[in-house]
Write a protein that holds these residues in place. Structure first.
Motif, PDB file in Angstrom:
ATOM      1  N   THR A 221       0.834  -1.209   0.000  1.00 26.27           N
ATOM      2  CA  THR A 221       0.000   0.000   0.000  1.00 26.27           C
ATOM      3  C   THR A 221       0.865   1.253   0.000  1.00 26.27           C
ATOM      4  N   ILE A 222       2.002   1.208   0.673  1.00 25.04           N
ATOM      5  CA  ILE A 222       2.917   2.348   0.640  1.00 25.04           C
ATOM      6  C   ILE A 222       3.451   2.561  -0.774  1.00 25.04           C
ATOM      7  N   LEU A 223       3.802   1.460  -1.446  1.00 26.24           N
ATOM      8  CA  LEU A 223       4.413   1.569  -2.775  1.00 26.24           C
ATOM      9  C   LEU A 223       3.387   1.869  -3.857  1.00 26.24           C
ATOM     10  N   ARG A 224       2.207   1.254  -3.773  1.00 24.20           N
ATOM     11  CA  ARG A 224       1.238   1.386  -4.865  1.00 24.20           C
ATOM     12  C   ARG A 224       0.024   2.225  -4.496  1.00 24.20           C
ATOM     13  N   GLY A 225      -0.293   2.352  -3.215  1.00 31.99           N
ATOM     14  CA  GLY A 225      -1.509   3.043  -2.794  1.00 31.99           C
ATOM     15  C   GLY A 225      -1.276   4.397  -2.179  1.00 31.99           C
ATOM     16  N   GLN A 226      -0.036   4.914  -2.256  1.00 33.37           N
ATOM     17  CA  GLN A 226       0.297   6.261  -1.768  1.00 33.37           C
ATOM     18  C   GLN A 226       0.051   6.428  -0.269  1.00 33.37           C
ATOM     19  N   LEU A 227       0.100   5.312   0.485  1.00 31.40           N
ATOM     20  CA  LEU A 227       0.001   5.415   1.929  1.00 31.40           C
ATOM     21  C   LEU A 227       1.199   6.197   2.450  1.00 31.40           C
ATOM     22  N   LEU A 228       0.992   7.044   3.413  1.00 32.76           N
ATOM     23  CA  LEU A 228       1.964   7.982   3.986  1.00 32.76           C
ATOM     24  C   LEU A 228       2.185   9.208   3.110  1.00 32.76           C
ATOM     25  N   GLU A 229       1.642   9.204   1.886  1.00 31.86           N
ATOM     26  CA  GLU A 229       1.762  10.371   1.013  1.00 31.86           C
ATOM     27  C   GLU A 229       0.429  11.105   0.896  1.00 31.86           C
ATOM     28  N   LEU A 230      -0.646  10.350   0.721  1.00 31.96           N
ATOM     29  CA  LEU A 230      -1.974  10.932   0.545  1.00 31.96           C
ATOM     30  C   LEU A 230      -2.917  10.259   1.526  1.00 31.96           C
ATOM     31  N   VAL A 231      -3.400  11.032   2.492  1.00 32.56           N
ATOM     32  CA  VAL A 231      -4.256  10.453   3.532  1.00 32.56           C
ATOM     33  C   VAL A 231      -5.511  11.296   3.680  1.00 32.56           C
ATOM     34  N   PRO A 232      -6.623  10.721   4.176  1.00 26.33           N
ATOM     35  CA  PRO A 232      -7.878  11.471   4.280  1.00 26.33           C
ATOM     36  C   PRO A 232      -7.799  12.685   5.181  1.00 26.33           C
ATOM     37  N   VAL A 233      -6.809  12.739   6.089  1.00 26.55           N
ATOM     38  CA  VAL A 233      -6.746  13.880   6.996  1.00 26.55           C
ATOM     39  C   VAL A 233      -6.607  15.185   6.225  1.00 26.55           C
TER      40      VAL A 233
END
Length: 590
Positions: A221-233
């Protein structure tokens, strides 16, 4: 130390390595929302896995009991780190306060203390048992251990509920991220539940293998899902910022027409605080608006509404959009009120001045021209007759300009656009122009037939371009060429002549978009063309060179498919895009 090998040892130690690697990466980006608690969660799971691996690898009871207690210590970190991660990720980090963390740490501190000082409070009996060909740890747990399990599961389930809300109401990358995080936690949770409640043989604890899967999911998810880059907050904060600072009055109603949310501008309109307004029925505070919603229930509405206030009547542009749940049921209403009182009054004044000016100007110029013609008949002096001719021509030109502005105004007042075959429209205008200007050579070059959706004023603009090219041409043999061609997503209408070109200061006025006292155009012709082309999303280009002037009107080609992603948002639409439906349990119905 006596050691043993089990089939589960390798994957458990692999889980420790994967968790440590992904946790270190998250720790490196700890300034991002949710990154630090994610790192704590993964590193804690890594040490838990390492302790479980040593538990499996050792044989003596003392060694196994030691590593079991180490596992319990790190299990105290996992649930709390997970909940903190979810709170920050979903934009609920206002709950992550020192006071809240201190309260949540009471249970883990008690458990860790008991693990080190009074293990009997957690395990009343400990032993080893041979199962599946290896020696495993077996125990009878005490009350404190059971409380610890229940407490940890509650924290995990609370975080899962927050993620489930994002999954149900968010979309796109946010839904993908939330789903991945939910799966990453619940895989080890299910494994742990099967082990704790005795559904698996002693020594077979799939919790740590679940952590291996969790680490892989989080890494992906970090590599493909932009986790830590784009978050709902970020979306959550943007929603709050837009709602709080919008000049539009924004009101959110539930399905019973009670105010569920309101921005400061709307609270000011209602003459009460935001807290006092929430829960009020709309019919109590704004009965006229409530009546409008009753008449148009469940539909999109855009209208103008007059509301009485301390300063008298104010006029609002009202936009109403139903809010729907995931399955389409109407769950509430989103209302935007934009104060258009000043704009409305200005428009009324301009309309009155426009009508009076055009009417009086035409009448007065007709009087000037008529009297000039009568005087000219009585004069024999050629110089005076020439001056009267100039007066007549000037009066006629001003009258024509007044008629032109009136015609354009009436055309723009008409609703809707029409589908026009641009090539046929050009041929028709050229034929008419040839009759009006027999001394000019007017040719037409239509390379293709293009259908465009435009205002009827396109004919006025084309006529004005041809007239300008002929009337302002100072050559002995004026030539004008009208071309139609395709240009990317536009239809290009070109009018080229062999005249002196358009004065640069005339073009400067158009580029500025307004006339000033220091710089203004000599007539309304170019403004008519500019307004007409701009009216339906086109643009004008001018090219002056030694051979003459070319004016190009780029018109949107109706054959090109509209891209819904390029629509402009304004007012309530902009708010709806930034609005996170999960904040109020609704989804905006577009």
């Amino acid at each position: 130390m006596q050691l043993q090998y089990t089939p589960y040892t390798a994957p458990v130690f692999l889980s420790a390595v994967v968790g440590l690697g992904v946790g270190a990466f998250a720790l490196k980006h700890r300034e991002r929302p949710g990154a630090f608690p994610l790192a704590v969660f993964l590193i804690g799971a890594s040490f838990w896995s390492f302790a479980e691996g040593m538990n499996l690898a050792t044989v003596p009871l003392e060694s196994k009991f030691f590593w079991t207690r180490i596992e319990t210590v790190f299990s105290c970190v996992i649930a709390l780190a997970w909940l903190t991660l979810v709170l920050e990720y979903t934009g609920n980090d206002e709950w992550v306060t020192p006071r809240t963390i201190a309260l949540l740490l009471i249970e883990p501190v008690v458990v860790v203390g008991a693990t080190v000082l009074r293990p009997a409070l957690l395990w009343t009996e400990v032993s080893t048992v041979e199962t599946a060909g290896f020696v495993a740890f077996e125990s009878v747990t005490g009350l404190l251990y059971d409380v610890h399990v229940i407490y940890s599961y509650l924290l995990v389930l609370l975080g899962g509920a927050l993620l489930l809300r994002v999954i149900l109401f968010a979309e796109g990358v946010y839904r993908t991220q939330a789903t991945a995080l939910l799966i990453a936690m619940f895989i080890p949770l299910v494994g742990n539940a099967l082990y704790v409640f005795g559904y698996l043989p002693p020594g077979i604890d799939p919790t740590t293998v679940g952590f291996l899967i969790s680490g892989i999911i989080v890494a992906g998810t970090i590599l493909r899902g932009q986790l830590l880059e784009l978050v709902p907050v970020a979306r959550h904060l943007a929603r709050d910022e837009i709602l709080e600072n919008m000049e539009d009055r924004v009101i959110v109603l539930d399905d019973n027409q009670r105010i569920a949310d309101i921005n400061p501008a709307a609270a000011e309109l209602l003459d009460r605080s935001e807290a006092a307004a929430i829960g009020e029925r709309l019919e109590t505070v704004l009965p006229d608006l409530a009546a409008l919603l009753d008449d148009e229930a469940g539909t999109h509405v855009q209208t103008e509404l007059s509301l009485e206030g301390e300063e008298g009547a104010r006029y609002y542009n009202v936009r109403v959009s139903p809010l729907r749940r995931a399955r389409g049921a109407v769950a509430g209403t989103l209302i935007s009120l934009r104060d258009v009182t000043d704009k409305r009054q200005q428009r009324q004044r301009l309309e009155v001045l426009n009508r009076l000016l055009r009417h009086n100007l035409r009448n007065e110029m007709n009087v000037v021209a008529g009297n000039a013609e009568l005087v000219e008949r009585q004069l024999a002096d050629p110089d005076l007759r020439e001056r009267l001719d100039r007066i007549t021509e000037t009066a006629t030109r001003i009258t024509d300009q007044s008629d032109k502005v009136g015609q354009v105004s009436r055309t723009f007042d008409e609703d809707g656009t029409v589908m026009v075959d641009l090539g046929e429209a050009v041929r028709t205008e050229v034929r008419d122009a040839r009759d009006r200007y027999p001394a000019a050579e007017i040719t037409v070059d239509v390379s293709t037939d293009l259908d465009i959706e435009v205002d009827p004023a396109i004919a006025i603009a084309l006529d004005e371009l041809i007239a300008n090219a002929v009337q302002h041409n100072d050559t002995d043999h004026p030539t004008v060429t009208v071309r139609v061609r395709e240009a990317d997503d536009f239809a290009a209408l070109e009018v080229a002549d062999n005249g002196p070109g358009i004065d640069p200061h005339e073009l400067a006025v158009l580029e500025e978009g307004e006339e000033t006292a220091l710089e203004h155009g000599s007539g309304v012709g170019l403004w008519v063309v500019y307004w007409t082309v701009e009216q339906f999303g086109g643009r004008l280009e001018f090219e002056n060179d030694d051979s003459g002037c070319t004016v190009t009107a780029l018109l949107p080609d109706a054959d090109e498919e509209d891209d819904p992603g390029t629509e402009q948002s304004d007012g309530i639409d902009g708010f709806r895009q930034a609005l996170n439906p999960s904040d109020i349990g609704f989804s905006a119905d577009d």
